[in-house]
Design a protein around this motif. Structure first.
Motif, short mmCIF file in Angstrom:
data_model
loop_
_atom_site.label_atom_id
_atom_site.label_comp_id
_atom_site.label_asym_id
_atom_site.label_seq_id
_atom_site.Cartn_x
_atom_site.Cartn_y
_atom_site.Cartn_z
N VAL A 198 89.67 11.58 59.58
CA VAL A 198 89.59 10.19 60.04
C VAL A 198 89.97 10.08 61.51
O VAL A 198 89.28 9.44 62.32
CB VAL A 198 90.48 9.26 59.19
N LYS A 199 91.08 10.73 61.88
CA LYS A 199 91.53 10.69 63.27
C LYS A 199 90.54 11.40 64.19
O LYS A 199 90.36 11.02 65.35
CB LYS A 199 92.93 11.30 63.39
N LEU A 200 89.89 12.44 63.66
CA LEU A 200 88.89 13.15 64.45
C LEU A 200 87.68 12.25 64.70
O LEU A 200 87.11 12.25 65.80
CB LEU A 200 88.47 14.43 63.71
N ILE A 201 87.30 11.50 63.70
CA ILE A 201 86.19 10.55 63.85
C ILE A 201 86.54 9.46 64.86
O ILE A 201 85.71 9.07 65.69
CB ILE A 201 85.83 9.93 62.48
N ILE A 202 87.79 8.99 64.80
CA ILE A 202 88.25 7.96 65.74
C ILE A 202 88.16 8.47 67.18
O ILE A 202 87.97 7.70 68.12
CB ILE A 202 89.68 7.53 65.40
N LEU A 203 88.28 9.80 67.34
CA LEU A 203 88.23 10.40 68.68
C LEU A 203 86.82 10.55 69.23
O LEU A 203 86.64 10.99 70.37
CB LEU A 203 88.91 11.78 68.64
N ILE A 204 85.80 10.20 68.43
CA ILE A 204 84.42 10.40 68.88
C ILE A 204 84.11 9.72 70.22
O ILE A 204 83.50 10.34 71.10
CB ILE A 204 83.42 9.96 67.78
N PRO A 205 84.52 8.46 70.43
CA PRO A 205 84.26 7.86 71.75
C PRO A 205 84.91 8.66 72.89
O PRO A 205 84.31 8.82 73.97
CB PRO A 205 84.89 6.47 71.62
N SER A 206 86.14 9.16 72.65
CA SER A 206 86.81 9.98 73.66
C SER A 206 86.08 11.30 73.87
O SER A 206 86.04 11.84 74.99
CB SER A 206 88.26 10.25 73.23
N TYR A 207 85.49 11.81 72.80
CA TYR A 207 84.72 13.06 72.87
C TYR A 207 83.54 12.90 73.83
O TYR A 207 83.30 13.74 74.70
CB TYR A 207 84.24 13.42 71.47
N PHE A 208 82.80 11.80 73.69
CA PHE A 208 81.66 11.56 74.57
C PHE A 208 82.11 11.28 76.00
O PHE A 208 81.42 11.65 76.96
CB PHE A 208 80.80 10.42 74.03
N LYS A 209 83.28 10.66 76.14
CA LYS A 209 83.83 10.43 77.47
C LYS A 209 84.16 11.76 78.14
O LYS A 209 83.88 11.96 79.32
CB LYS A 209 85.09 9.57 77.38
N ALA A 210 84.75 12.68 77.35
CA ALA A 210 85.10 14.00 77.88
C ALA A 210 83.85 14.77 78.32
O ALA A 210 83.85 15.44 79.35
CB ALA A 210 85.87 14.79 76.84
#
Length: 235
Positions: free
Chosen positions: A13-25
Motif C-alpha cells: 500500500v505504501k509503495l503504491i502511495i509512492l507512485i506519484p513520487s516515483y514519476f517525479k523522481a
C-alpha cells in the motif's frame, strides 16, 4: 501472524502511495538530485515499515563514519530487514550491492536504481565483473556503497565465509572500508520464514580501514581482517 499480514499489506500500500513520487523522481535529470530525493523517500518508507515490524534500533559508533567522502560499508547479513536498517540508520546517500533477483520486484528495483544500487548475479562471473566496475565508478563519483560479503543471510546470526571479490570495490576505488556489525536482525524475520516478530537490533560501526597498495595485492588478507573486526562486534 496479524503483525506479519499487516506489515505486508503496508509494504505494498505504501509503495503504491509512492507512485506519484516515483514519476517525479524519473523526471529529475540531475543524478545527484535524483539520488537525494530517492534517499529521502526510502528513509521515510523503510522507517515506517521498521516501526510496524516492532523494530527498536540502537546505533553505536556513528562518529566513525567519514562524512567528507564516499566509503564502502561492509556489513554482515542476518535478515531481509538489513537493507531497510542500513538505509535508515547510516547517514548520507548510499547504494547497495544487491542480488539480481531484486530486479523482479516492480517499483522497488527502480527506486534502488535511483539510489545507485548495483545488481549482481552470483552465478555469472562476467556480470560480477561488470557490477564491480559500476560500483567502483559510483564510489569514485562520491556516492557511498554497502556490501554484504557473505552473499546471503546467515541462518543463525553467526558469520559465514566472506567472498573477497566484492572488496575490489574499495581496492580499485581507493575508498575507505567502514565495517558494520548488525546484531539480532534475524529475530525480526528468520531465514526461511515470512513471520515478523518485534526485536531490538544493535548496529555497531567500527573505525574505517584506509586502503593501501599492500591491501590491493592481498584481498584475501584484507577480507579476513574485516571479518575479524565485524565478528568482534557481534553480541
Amino acid at each position: 501472524m496479524v503483525r506479519t499480514i499487516y506489515w505486508f499489506i503496508c509494504f505494498w500500500v505504501k509503495l503504491i502511495i509512492l507512485i506519484p513520487s516515483y514519476f517525479k523522481a524519473k523526471k529529475i535529470e540531475d543524478l545527484e538530485e535524483k539520488s537525494k530525493f530517492a534517499d529521502k523517500k526510502a528513509r521515510s518508507y523503510m522507517g515506517s515499515l521498521l516501526k510496524i515490524a516492532g523494530c527498536e534500533t540502537v546505533v553505536i559508533g556513528l562518529e566513525n563514519i567519514p562524512m567528507d567522502r564516499a566509503v564502502l560499508f561492509v556489513s554482515n547479513h542476518q535478515s531481509n530487514f538489513d537493507i531497510p536498517l542500513l538505509i535508515t540508520q547510516l547517514p548520507g546517500k548510499k547504494g547497495f550491492i544487491a542480488k539480481i533477483e531484486t530486479l523482479k520486484l516492480p517499483f522497488v528495483r527502480d527506486w534502488m536504481k535511483f539510489m545507485h544500487c548495483v545488481f549482481m548475479d552470483r552465478d555469472d562471473i562476467r556480470q560480477q565483473v561488470k557490477g564491480i566496475t559500476e560500483g567502483v565508478k559510483t564510489l569514485k563519483s562520491g556516492h557511498s556503497m554497502v556490501l554484504f560479503p557473505e552473499g546471503t543471510r546467515s541462518p543463525n546470526g553467526k558469520l559465514q565465509n566472506f567472498k573477497p571479490g566484492g572488496l575490489k570495490l574499495a581496492t580499485k576505488s581507493g575508498a575507505a572500508i567502514v565495517p558494520v556489525t548488525i546484531n539480532n536482525s534475524m529475530n525480526l524475520m528468520k531465514k526461511g520464514s515470512f513471520k515478523i516478530t518485534p526485536a531490538k537490533v544493535t548496529i555497531v560501526i567500527s573505525e574505517p580501514i584506509e586502503m593501501t597498495a599492500e591491501m590491493n595485492k592481498d584481498t584475501i588478507k584484507l577480507t579476513e581482517e574485516i571479518k575479524a573486526v565485524i565478528e568482534r562486534a557481534l553480541m
